[in-house]
Design a protein around this motif. Structure first.
Motif, mmCIF file in Angstrom:
data_model
loop_
_atom_site.group_PDB
_atom_site.id
_atom_site.type_symbol
_atom_site.label_atom_id
_atom_site.label_comp_id
_atom_site.label_asym_id
_atom_site.label_seq_id
_atom_site.Cartn_x
_atom_site.Cartn_y
_atom_site.Cartn_z
ATOM 1 N N ASP A 153 0.800 -1.219 0.000
ATOM 2 C CA ASP A 153 0.000 0.000 0.000
ATOM 3 C C ASP A 153 0.840 1.279 0.000
ATOM 4 O O ASP A 153 0.293 2.359 -0.094
ATOM 5 N N GLN A 154 2.155 1.159 0.112
ATOM 6 C CA GLN A 154 3.034 2.322 0.002
ATOM 7 C C GLN A 154 3.872 2.208 -1.268
ATOM 8 O O GLN A 154 3.793 3.050 -2.138
ATOM 9 N N VAL A 155 4.661 1.145 -1.341
ATOM 10 C CA VAL A 155 5.499 0.902 -2.521
ATOM 11 C C VAL A 155 4.864 -0.181 -3.389
ATOM 12 O O VAL A 155 4.767 -0.035 -4.600
ATOM 13 N N ILE A 156 4.428 -1.241 -2.758
ATOM 14 C CA ILE A 156 3.789 -2.347 -3.486
ATOM 15 C C ILE A 156 2.292 -2.037 -3.562
ATOM 16 O O ILE A 156 1.569 -2.115 -2.571
ATOM 17 N N LEU A 157 1.846 -1.659 -4.759
ATOM 18 C CA LEU A 157 0.461 -1.210 -4.929
ATOM 19 C C LEU A 157 -0.510 -2.352 -5.177
ATOM 20 O O LEU A 157 -1.664 -2.282 -4.768
ATOM 21 N N ARG A 158 -0.033 -3.402 -5.874
ATOM 22 C CA ARG A 158 -0.960 -4.490 -6.235
ATOM 23 C C ARG A 158 -0.172 -5.761 -6.469
ATOM 24 O O ARG A 158 0.932 -5.728 -7.025
ATOM 25 N N ILE A 159 -0.745 -6.881 -6.041
ATOM 26 C CA ILE A 159 -0.186 -8.201 -6.317
ATOM 27 C C ILE A 159 -1.304 -9.037 -6.913
ATOM 28 O O ILE A 159 -2.366 -9.176 -6.313
ATOM 29 N N ASP A 160 -1.054 -9.573 -8.096
ATOM 30 C CA ASP A 160 -2.018 -10.438 -8.777
ATOM 31 C C ASP A 160 -1.326 -11.765 -9.056
ATOM 32 O O ASP A 160 -0.587 -11.901 -10.031
ATOM 33 N N LEU A 161 -1.539 -12.731 -8.149
ATOM 34 C CA LEU A 161 -0.884 -14.026 -8.296
ATOM 35 C C LEU A 161 -1.327 -14.749 -9.563
ATOM 36 O O LEU A 161 -0.521 -15.410 -10.221
ATOM 37 N N ASP A 162 -2.608 -14.632 -9.901
ATOM 38 C CA ASP A 162 -3.117 -15.316 -11.099
ATOM 39 C C ASP A 162 -2.452 -14.790 -12.368
ATOM 40 O O ASP A 162 -2.117 -15.564 -13.268
ATOM 41 N N ALA A 163 -2.236 -13.483 -12.437
ATOM 42 C CA ALA A 163 -1.592 -12.883 -13.614
ATOM 43 C C ALA A 163 -0.071 -12.933 -13.505
ATOM 44 O O ALA A 163 0.631 -12.687 -14.490
ATOM 45 N N GLY A 164 0.437 -13.224 -12.304
ATOM 46 C CA GLY A 164 1.880 -13.280 -12.107
ATOM 47 C C GLY A 164 2.539 -11.918 -12.113
ATOM 48 O O GLY A 164 3.680 -11.774 -12.549
ATOM 49 N N VAL A 165 1.823 -10.903 -11.590
ATOM 50 C CA VAL A 165 2.311 -9.518 -11.656
ATOM 51 C C VAL A 165 2.252 -8.843 -10.285
ATOM 52 O O VAL A 165 1.292 -9.006 -9.537
ATOM 53 N N MET A 166 3.285 -8.063 -10.023
ATOM 54 C CA MET A 166 3.333 -7.183 -8.853
ATOM 55 C C MET A 166 3.565 -5.772 -9.384
ATOM 56 O O MET A 166 4.451 -5.563 -10.213
ATOM 57 N N VAL A 167 2.759 -4.813 -8.924
ATOM 58 C CA VAL A 167 2.929 -3.418 -9.341
ATOM 59 C C VAL A 167 3.580 -2.665 -8.195
ATOM 60 O O VAL A 167 3.079 -2.659 -7.064
#
Length: 175
Positions: free
Chosen positions: A154-168
């Motif tokens: 919520d500060q640096v790591i905005l989103r984690i989508d395990l199904d898509a394999g992506v971290m924003v």
């Protein structure tokens, strides 16, 4: 994202403890004593998967000591030293929403909010203040730099989508 393994490493047998077959264990669980909740361990020795059963274990000083079922001799206990302890992934407890096991984050593609690829999560490190993500460049990364990014949801790591394999990650690519 598909699981990378059917087993998860939860610790390592480091050395013998005493003369009656006990071993010292380095636990990767938090809290450290959590490793004792798993009574059936597996190790790989000489290319073979071996099941070890924990008879008893306890905190001892800064670590954990364990007696394995059927191991009453220091020399037999020594044969397990240096081996990783694994348990089946399905034996791990379910985490609350928004929490992840490190193994789930390893291999995720890391992108900026604008979609630029920074690389993939190689591993995570504990630093005391906060965990840090080691991001290794890939063929489609914006450059060839390895980055250390603080794991601050919520500060640096905005989103984690395990199904898509992506971290924003809200991270300046120049840093």
């Amino acid at each position: 994202m598909a699981e990378q393994s059917q087993e998860t490493v939860i610790g390592r047998i480091t050395s013998v403890f005493g003369v009656k077959g006990w071993v010292k264990v380095y636990s990767y669980t938090a809290p450290m004593e959590g490793i004792l909740e798993y009574r059936n361990w597996h190790v790989r020795q000489g290319g073979k998967r071996i099941r070890l059963e924990v008879s008893e274990g306890k905190r001892h000083g800064p670590g954990i000591v364990v007696r394995l079922k059927g191991v009453d001799d220091r020399d037999v206990a020594r044969s397990y030293c240096g081996l990783d302890i694994t348990v089946p992934t399905e034996d791990l407890p379910e985490l609350p929403a928004g929490e992840y096991y490190w193994r789930q984050l390893e291999g995720l593609r890391v992108e900026t909010p604008g979609g630029a690829c920074l690389g993939v999560v190689k591993n995570l490190m504990e630093t005391g203040a906060n965990d840090v993500i080691v991001v290794r460049p890939t063929a489609d990364s914006m450059d060839n730099r390895e980055r250390l990014i603080p794991y601050l949801p919520d500060q640096v790591i905005l989103r984690i989508d395990l199904d898509a394999g992506v971290m924003v990650a809200d991270w300046d690519p120049e840093f």
